[in-house]
Design a protein around this motif. Sequence first.
Motif, PDB file in Angstrom:
ATOM      1  N   THR A   1      41.929  50.406 -12.578  1.00  0.00           N
ATOM      2  CA  THR A   1      41.319  50.572 -11.123  1.00  0.00           C
ATOM      3  C   THR A   1      41.169  49.531 -10.236  1.00  0.00           C
ATOM      4  OG1 THR A   1      39.459  51.399 -11.931  1.00  0.00           O
ATOM      5  CG2 THR A   1      41.145  53.081 -11.790  1.00  0.00           C
TER       6      THR A   1
ATOM      7  N   ARG B   1      43.528  47.442  -8.106  1.00  0.00           N
ATOM      8  CA  ARG B   1      43.731  48.325  -6.855  1.00  0.00           C
ATOM      9  C   ARG B   1      42.628  47.958  -5.857  1.00  0.00           C
ATOM     10  NH1 ARG B   1      46.594  50.481  -2.556  1.00  0.00           N
ATOM     11  NH2 ARG B   1      45.634  52.364  -1.771  1.00  0.00           N
TER      12      ARG B   1
ATOM     13  N   GLU C   1      40.698  45.454  -5.685  1.00  0.00           N
ATOM     14  CA  GLU C   1      40.698  44.017  -5.268  1.00  0.00           C
ATOM     15  C   GLU C   1      41.732  43.628  -4.309  1.00  0.00           C
ATOM     16  OE1 GLU C   1      42.513  40.232  -7.899  1.00  0.00           O
ATOM     17  OE2 GLU C   1      40.535  40.730  -8.487  1.00  0.00           O
ATOM     18  N   HIS C   2      42.891  44.377  -4.477  1.00  0.00           N
ATOM     19  CA  HIS C   2      44.129  44.378  -3.341  1.00  0.00           C
ATOM     20  C   HIS C   2      43.408  45.007  -2.075  1.00  0.00           C
ATOM     21  CE1 HIS C   2      47.900  44.779  -1.638  1.00  0.00           C
ATOM     22  NE2 HIS C   2      47.681  45.933  -1.491  1.00  0.00           N
ATOM     23  N   ARG C   3      42.848  46.044  -2.112  1.00  0.00           N
ATOM     24  CA  ARG C   3      42.485  46.712  -0.725  1.00  0.00           C
ATOM     25  C   ARG C   3      41.494  45.786  -0.222  1.00  0.00           C
ATOM     26  NH1 ARG C   3      46.335  47.834   1.381  1.00  0.00           N
ATOM     27  NH2 ARG C   3      45.029  48.550   2.880  1.00  0.00           N
TER      28      ARG C   3
END
Length: 331
Positions: A226, A229, A231-233
């Motif tokens: 999780t 995800r 980190e990406h956002r």
Amino acid sequence: MQHKIALEEHWDSPEFNATASHYSDSGYVERVQLRLEEVDQRVADMDRNGIGISILSLTQPGIEAVLDPAKAVDAARRMNDHAAEKLVGRYPDRLRAFAAVPLQDPEKAAEEVERAVRDLGFLGVMVNGYSNIGDEDTAQYLDEPAVEPFWAKVEELGVPVYLHPRRPLPSQQRIYQGYEGILGSPWGFGLETATHAVRLILSGLFDRHPGANVILGHLGEALPFTLPRLEHRVRHQRNGTYGKHEKEPTEYLRNNFYLTTSGVLRPQTLLSTLLEVGADRVLFSVDYPYESMDEMVPWFEGVPISENDRLKIGRTNAERLFGLGRPATAP
């Protein structure tokens, strides 16, 4: 595999008795409580399963649920003395311990860590999630400014902190109504602990204390899956509400965390975790007596990983982290 080291292995004392659950079968609770409070059968189970050393910790919710700070300070000292005398003292070559600490008073917690490590020979600290202060619906989390003296001390001593789950605060349990059985280890534990760990990562704690190490059970409470995800956002949406960290969140997971196998018997999950953090950051654990050594050990010894990685996870990573040698009498 012989000489394994297990490090999410719990105990309890009749003086403390913190394990009652309204959502478990009474027979299961009785069996667990019996194993939490005895020691000889534990070591016999270790012998049968090739576990050389177990690192013991006071079971959840532990000292963290003691509402009065002064009582928490007293209870932590008494429980650490109990573990040193009645458990480790009985099998000093086979059993070691994590300290229980009164984080309701972080200065006193720092003092107790130092006493437990320097005087009792304990190997680190077990923290059962947030600490209650005053009532059961308050929480002090480990990233909050008041806890800084504790982190400074564990970094100075060079010992890790095992962040263990506990249930969400009562005011945060609405989503579990009608499904109270999953408040604990089946589901609620993981969500609560993963979120707590994310707070640590985003707070800048590991920038202030780069030598601090946190251990998470259950293969990281799903964070290897999780956190990318998140980190990406954050990369796309970042503003001041995402914390004060200086590096990417997954970088802290790979460098300031160790993840244990406790209570997870799924080859795919272990393999994916190894791809995310590497074999040097994974440690063997059972979660005894909530889980069975007789079930966990055959799974670990049969999981399709290299023998080099099995050796690292089963023993040598823990030897390096805790400065342990192999006990002469271990299986």
